[in-house]
Design a protein around this motif. Structure first.
Motif, mmCIF file in Angstrom:
data_model
loop_
_atom_site.group_PDB
_atom_site.id
_atom_site.type_symbol
_atom_site.label_atom_id
_atom_site.label_comp_id
_atom_site.label_asym_id
_atom_site.label_seq_id
_atom_site.Cartn_x
_atom_site.Cartn_y
_atom_site.Cartn_z
ATOM 1 N N ALA A 118 -66.952 13.459 -17.065
ATOM 2 C CA ALA A 118 -68.165 13.488 -16.266
ATOM 3 C C ALA A 118 -68.433 14.886 -15.709
ATOM 4 N N LEU B 232 -69.694 14.599 -11.089
ATOM 5 C CA LEU B 232 -69.035 13.517 -10.376
ATOM 6 C C LEU B 232 -68.104 14.104 -9.328
ATOM 7 N N VAL C 70 -71.359 3.695 -11.584
ATOM 8 C CA VAL C 70 -71.931 3.256 -12.865
ATOM 9 C C VAL C 70 -71.764 1.745 -13.041
ATOM 10 N N LYS D 66 -77.472 -1.341 -13.989
ATOM 11 C CA LYS D 66 -78.274 -0.162 -13.647
ATOM 12 C C LYS D 66 -78.233 0.906 -14.736
ATOM 13 N N ASP D 67 -77.051 1.164 -15.319
ATOM 14 C CA ASP D 67 -76.883 2.345 -16.172
ATOM 15 C C ASP D 67 -76.676 2.047 -17.650
ATOM 16 N N VAL D 68 -75.928 0.984 -17.935
ATOM 17 C CA VAL D 68 -75.538 0.757 -19.329
ATOM 18 C C VAL D 68 -76.604 -0.059 -20.076
ATOM 19 N N GLU E 135 -74.686 12.996 -21.791
ATOM 20 C CA GLU E 135 -74.720 12.282 -20.493
ATOM 21 C C GLU E 135 -74.606 10.773 -20.724
ATOM 22 N N GLU E 136 -75.304 10.267 -21.743
ATOM 23 C CA GLU E 136 -75.232 8.822 -22.006
ATOM 24 C C GLU E 136 -73.810 8.417 -22.415
ATOM 25 N N ASP F 255 -71.074 9.955 -21.467
ATOM 26 C CA ASP F 255 -70.298 9.992 -20.211
ATOM 27 C C ASP F 255 -70.489 8.699 -19.429
ATOM 28 N N THR F 256 -71.722 8.221 -19.371
ATOM 29 C CA THR F 256 -72.014 7.000 -18.607
ATOM 30 C C THR F 256 -71.242 5.821 -19.180
ATOM 31 N N ARG G 44 -67.473 6.205 -18.446
ATOM 32 C CA ARG G 44 -67.158 5.936 -17.041
ATOM 33 C C ARG G 44 -67.206 4.448 -16.758
ATOM 34 N N TRP G 45 -68.231 3.815 -17.309
ATOM 35 C CA TRP G 45 -68.389 2.378 -17.079
ATOM 36 C C TRP G 45 -67.162 1.619 -17.602
#
Ligand code: HEC
Length: 435
Positions: free
Chosen positions: A14, A18, A35, A39-41, A108-109, A111-112, A115-116
């Motif tokens: 990240a 982060l 995350v 909301k994000d995935v 970035e996607e 990374d999301t 992280r998730w």
């Protein structure tokens, strides 16, 4: 949840965005660096995955809901980090960066998603969930009402189990006069088993000389014009205003289909549909296919990085619209570059992760132009070692041929030929845009 190894990786990936966790923090399921699925995935899955990963389509599982997605979290992490999903195999860091049909995730996607998963794949607040993505019904024509639909005459049986198969089916168009294609769309008969379709028109090629395939393999192939590659989520192409592709009277369609069994026997009749320019109307520019090939191929047993080169010199100024690397099971990678008359070399596209299962077409967003005399240089790499998981037999030498166990190295390219004045105008406009 344990505050263990993978978390460190997540923070590292990240990067600076982060903030480090507060000392003594007790991360729980809601602490995935904020995350969450809802909301994000979910928005990433809607944009980049669900076109294939939903019921009735080719992908092995649905990724519509949290319940469906959660069990696949680890596999999803692995596939997106390796950039195997969504399928898009070029090197994003070199050559031309912008493609019309780019399916890839941004850093970035990725990374999301990482992280998730690393923070336990939490669901999040249901109120954050975006409305479901809406997909066109399978039988809707994206290109509008077709003027001609060519359908496989006989239904092919796809068994419940067994290896993937690649078939060629020829179907006459019945066209009695030449027509220019304005738009084209392919509809698989059963989308669960049709992994991939390529369509070609078997007809006299329109390039000066041959189209690059004359005398190919051990059969003298008739001219072929590549029409369209279709994988799920890529069903219709409407050509830019004023451009079209010639479909000749008497043309025969060759469907080249990759079937993948789904545990239930079924049948398939795939169709290709056309919208034409009005009868007798010729668009300003015709798309012309050129196959840039290397042969004979010499690929020793067990070898990797086996390189071959192919060349084509532009007879007049031209603009490249599409590039589609085509190889078989030992395909490893392909590059396309332009050697300009002044000696400069421009890399267009490098596809280091070629996969025979996904013969993707790369369509340039701002298509480059080259002067007459430019040498287009295709470099292919084959991997005949055990490192290639598609390799049917690493102990066998292979060479050129048209059976699937033989090899090919073909850059399918599509061009618009230009006058000198057009070339100068487009080249100047591109140069301005790129500053
Ligand atoms: C163009 C269609 C398509 C798109 C877009 C796509 N997939 Fe896939 N996916 C497939 C197909 C087909 C397979 C099975 C064949 C394979 O593994 O290549 C697959 C396999 C997978 C697998 C492996 C499943 C297993 O059995 O282990 C994962 C995980 C996956 N996809 C995740 C994703 C994610 C996440 C996205 C979006 C970021 C995505 N896919 C986008 C078609 C697609």
């Amino acid at each position: 949840m344990m505050w263990s190894g993978p978390v460190g990786i997540a923070l590292c990936v990240a990067g600076a965005l982060l903030a480090p966790p507060a000392a003594g923090a007790q991360p729980g399921a809601s602490d995935a660096g904020g995350v969450t699925f809802t909301k994000d995935v979910a928005p990433i899955l809607q944009r980049s995955c669900q076109v294939c990963h939903r019921p009735g389509q080719m992908a092995p599982m649905s990724l519509l809901t949290y319940e469906e997605t959660r069990p696949w979290a680890r596999a999803i992490r692995e596939r997106v980090v390796r950039r195997e999903m969504p399928p898009w195999h070029l090197d994003r860091t070199v050559g031309i960066r912008e493609y019309v049909n780019d399916r890839s995730l941004t850093d970035e996607e990725i990374d999301t998603v990482v992280r998730w998963v690393d923070f336990g794949a939490p669901r999040g607040d249901p109120a954050d969930l975006p409305p479901p993505a809406v997909f066109a019904p399978d039988d809707a024509w994206y290109i509008g009402t077709p003027d001609l639909i060519v359908t496989m005459e006989e239904a092919l049986v796809v068994a419940a189990q067994g290896p993937d198969t690649f078939v060629n089916v020829h179907v006459p168009t019945g066209l009695t006069e030449d027509r220019y294609i304005r738009a084209i769309e392919v509809h698989p008969g059963d989308r669960r088993v049709v992994h991939h379709v390529n369509t070609f028109a078997v007809q006299e090629p329109e390039t000066p000389g041959d189209n690059g395939l004359a005398g190919f393999g051990n059969v003298a192939l008739p001219g072929e014009v590549w029409l369209k590659e279709t994988s799920i989520g890529n069903s219709g192409d409407i050509y830019p205003e004023g451009t079209g592709r010639l479909l000749r009277a008497g043309a025969v369609i060759r469907f080249n289909i990759h079937y993948h069994p789904v545990g239930e026997a079924t049948t398939d009749r795939t169709s290709v549909a056309f919208r034409f320019y009005p009868r007798g109307e010729k668009p300003d520019k015709a798309l012309v296919t050129r196959f840039i090939t290397a042969r004979p191929l010499d690929i020793p047993a067990g070898a990797r990085d086996v390189r071959h080169d192919g060349y084509w010199t532009l007879p007049q100024p031209a603009q490249i619209v599409h590039f589609r690397p085509h190889m078989h099971y030992r395909g490893q990678g392909m590059r396309l570059e332009a050697v300009l008359p002044d000696g400069r070399v421009e890399l267009l596209t490098s596809v280091p992760r070629y996969d025979v299962n996904w013969q993707l077409t790369y369509t340039y967003k701002d298509p480059p132009v080259f002067p007459a005399g430019t040498v287009m240089h295709m470099t292919s790499y084959h991997d005949n070692s055990t490192a290639n998981r598609n390799n049917p037999d690493p102990t066998m030498w292979t060479g050129s041929g048209s059976r699937t166990i033989d090899e090919m190295a073909i850059a399918h390219t599509d061009w618009l030929f230009l006058s000198d004045a057009e070339y100068r105008r487009i080249a100047a406009a591109r140069a301005t845009r790129q500053q």
